[in-house]
Design a protein around this motif. Sequence first.
Motif, PDB file in Angstrom:
ATOM      1  N   VAL A 136       1.033  -0.997  -0.224  1.00 49.75           N
ATOM      2  CA  VAL A 136       0.268   0.118  -0.223  1.00 49.75           C
ATOM      3  C   VAL A 136       1.264   1.422   0.061  1.00 49.75           C
ATOM      4  O   VAL A 136       2.189   1.050   0.268  1.00 49.75           O
ATOM      5  CB  VAL A 136      -1.314   0.265   1.371  1.00 49.75           C
ATOM      6  N   VAL A 137       0.686   2.283  -1.008  1.00 48.50           N
ATOM      7  CA  VAL A 137       1.509   3.343  -0.645  1.00 48.50           C
ATOM      8  C   VAL A 137      -0.140   4.567  -0.295  1.00 48.50           C
ATOM      9  O   VAL A 137      -1.141   4.572  -0.901  1.00 48.50           O
ATOM     10  CB  VAL A 137       1.831   3.997  -1.948  1.00 48.50           C
ATOM     11  N   VAL A 138       0.028   5.377   0.885  1.00 47.10           N
ATOM     12  CA  VAL A 138      -0.592   6.173   1.220  1.00 47.10           C
ATOM     13  C   VAL A 138      -0.066   7.371   0.677  1.00 47.10           C
ATOM     14  O   VAL A 138       0.943   7.969   0.907  1.00 47.10           O
ATOM     15  CB  VAL A 138      -0.427   6.392   2.408  1.00 47.10           C
ATOM     16  N   TRP A 139      -0.567   7.992   0.161  1.00 45.19           N
ATOM     17  CA  TRP A 139      -0.248   9.693  -0.794  1.00 45.19           C
ATOM     18  C   TRP A 139      -0.916  10.880  -0.015  1.00 45.19           C
ATOM     19  O   TRP A 139      -2.462  10.908  -0.495  1.00 45.19           O
ATOM     20  CB  TRP A 139      -0.429   9.693  -1.675  1.00 45.19           C
ATOM     21  N   GLU A 140      -0.146  10.665   0.794  1.00 50.04           N
ATOM     22  CA  GLU A 140      -1.158  12.540   1.853  1.00 50.04           C
ATOM     23  C   GLU A 140      -0.332  13.485   0.520  1.00 50.04           C
ATOM     24  O   GLU A 140       0.392  14.214   0.413  1.00 50.04           O
ATOM     25  CB  GLU A 140      -0.312  13.040   3.171  1.00 50.04           C
ATOM     26  N   PHE A 141      -1.556  14.438   0.112  1.00 52.60           N
ATOM     27  CA  PHE A 141      -2.192  15.243  -1.061  1.00 52.60           C
ATOM     28  C   PHE A 141      -2.759  16.148  -0.872  1.00 52.60           C
ATOM     29  O   PHE A 141      -3.905  16.349  -0.770  1.00 52.60           O
ATOM     30  CB  PHE A 141      -2.486  14.397  -2.535  1.00 52.60           C
ATOM     31  N   PRO A 142      -2.163  17.259   0.453  1.00 51.69           N
ATOM     32  CA  PRO A 142      -3.268  18.894   0.344  1.00 51.69           C
ATOM     33  C   PRO A 142      -4.440  19.376  -1.459  1.00 51.69           C
ATOM     34  O   PRO A 142      -3.474  19.543  -1.206  1.00 51.69           O
ATOM     35  CB  PRO A 142      -2.479  19.651   1.313  1.00 51.69           C
ATOM     36  N   GLU A 143      -5.009  19.159  -0.270  1.00 50.61           N
ATOM     37  CA  GLU A 143      -6.049  20.310  -1.410  1.00 50.61           C
ATOM     38  C   GLU A 143      -5.426  21.699  -1.986  1.00 50.61           C
ATOM     39  O   GLU A 143      -5.737  21.429  -3.608  1.00 50.61           O
ATOM     40  CB  GLU A 143      -7.673  20.252  -0.813  1.00 50.61           C
ATOM     41  N   ARG A 144      -4.709  22.371  -1.241  1.00 50.41           N
ATOM     42  CA  ARG A 144      -4.258  23.656  -1.769  1.00 50.41           C
ATOM     43  C   ARG A 144      -3.430  23.192  -3.340  1.00 50.41           C
ATOM     44  O   ARG A 144      -2.985  24.080  -3.948  1.00 50.41           O
ATOM     45  CB  ARG A 144      -3.740  24.226  -0.649  1.00 50.41           C
ATOM     46  N   TYR A 145      -2.788  21.783  -2.894  1.00 47.40           N
ATOM     47  CA  TYR A 145      -1.702  21.605  -4.036  1.00 47.40           C
ATOM     48  C   TYR A 145      -2.043  21.125  -5.832  1.00 47.40           C
ATOM     49  O   TYR A 145      -1.837  21.272  -6.287  1.00 47.40           O
ATOM     50  CB  TYR A 145      -0.916  20.751  -3.545  1.00 47.40           C
ATOM     51  N   LEU A 146      -4.249  21.044  -5.664  1.00 49.44           N
ATOM     52  CA  LEU A 146      -3.926  20.277  -7.128  1.00 49.44           C
ATOM     53  C   LEU A 146      -4.243  21.237  -8.037  1.00 49.44           C
ATOM     54  O   LEU A 146      -4.096  21.093  -9.051  1.00 49.44           O
ATOM     55  CB  LEU A 146      -6.208  20.289  -6.672  1.00 49.44           C
ATOM     56  N   PRO A 147      -4.395  23.040  -7.897  1.00 46.19           N
ATOM     57  CA  PRO A 147      -4.507  23.778  -8.870  1.00 46.19           C
ATOM     58  C   PRO A 147      -3.154  24.282  -9.546  1.00 46.19           C
ATOM     59  O   PRO A 147      -2.770  24.954  -9.954  1.00 46.19           O
ATOM     60  CB  PRO A 147      -5.138  25.248  -8.393  1.00 46.19           C
ATOM     61  N   MET A 148      -1.964  23.820  -8.400  1.00 45.98           N
ATOM     62  CA  MET A 148      -0.281  24.571  -8.836  1.00 45.98           C
ATOM     63  C   MET A 148       0.038  23.492  -9.476  1.00 45.98           C
ATOM     64  O   MET A 148       0.064  22.485 -10.105  1.00 45.98           O
ATOM     65  CB  MET A 148       0.592  24.401  -7.469  1.00 45.98           C
TER      66      MET A 148
END
Length: 182
Positions: A136-148
Motif C-alpha cells: 500500500v502507498v499512502v499519498w498525503e496530498f493537501p487540496e491546496r496543491y491541486l491547482p498548483m
Amino acid sequence: ALAEAVSRQSLLNGDPQAFITEAGNTAPYKGDLTNFLPLDPLFSNLLPAPDNLQRRTTRPVDAEGDAGDALFADKQIPVALVGTSYSANPHWNFLGALQQALRSDVANYAEDGHGPLLPMLKYLQSDAFKNAAPQVVVWEFPERYLPMKNDLSSFDPQWIAQLKNSRKSEENLALSSTRTDH
C-alpha cells in the motif's frame, strides 16, 4: 477512515502489529501561518500567541527493549507514506498514527518543502520502490496543491508522459463517497 478502507479491501498481507502512542511534553509551537506573516521581529506584538502542542510518539508494542536486530533485518515494509511536511514533520506524528491505525510498519518518504508531487515522483524512481514495492502507498496530498503547477524539468519527460497515459480508472481506489468524476 484509511485503515477501515485498507482493511475492507484486504490490501495488507501478514500479521497485524500493535503500536502504542504516548503523549509527551506540551510546548509552544509557532505554526505556518505565524511564520508567513511578515511581522516578526518589529511587530511581534501583533502576532497571535503560539499554539500549545503536545508531542506524541508511537512505537511498536513489542519494542520495549531489544530493537537493535530490526536495524539489520531484511524486511519489506508493507506500507509507504509519501507526502508533504505534514507527513514528514514528527511534531504531528502522522506516521505513528498511521502505523497504529493500519497495525503495520510504515516507511516514510514524505519531504519538507517540496509539496506532494515531487516526493512521489522521486519515490517512484527510487530503488526502495523498484526493488521492494510496498503493498500500500499512502499519498498525503493537501487540496491546496491541486491547482498548483510543478517544475518537472528534473524528470525524464517521456517517463512523465508514460505516467500520465498509463492511468487505468478501474484500478483507482476511491476512499471518499463524495467523488465528483463525470
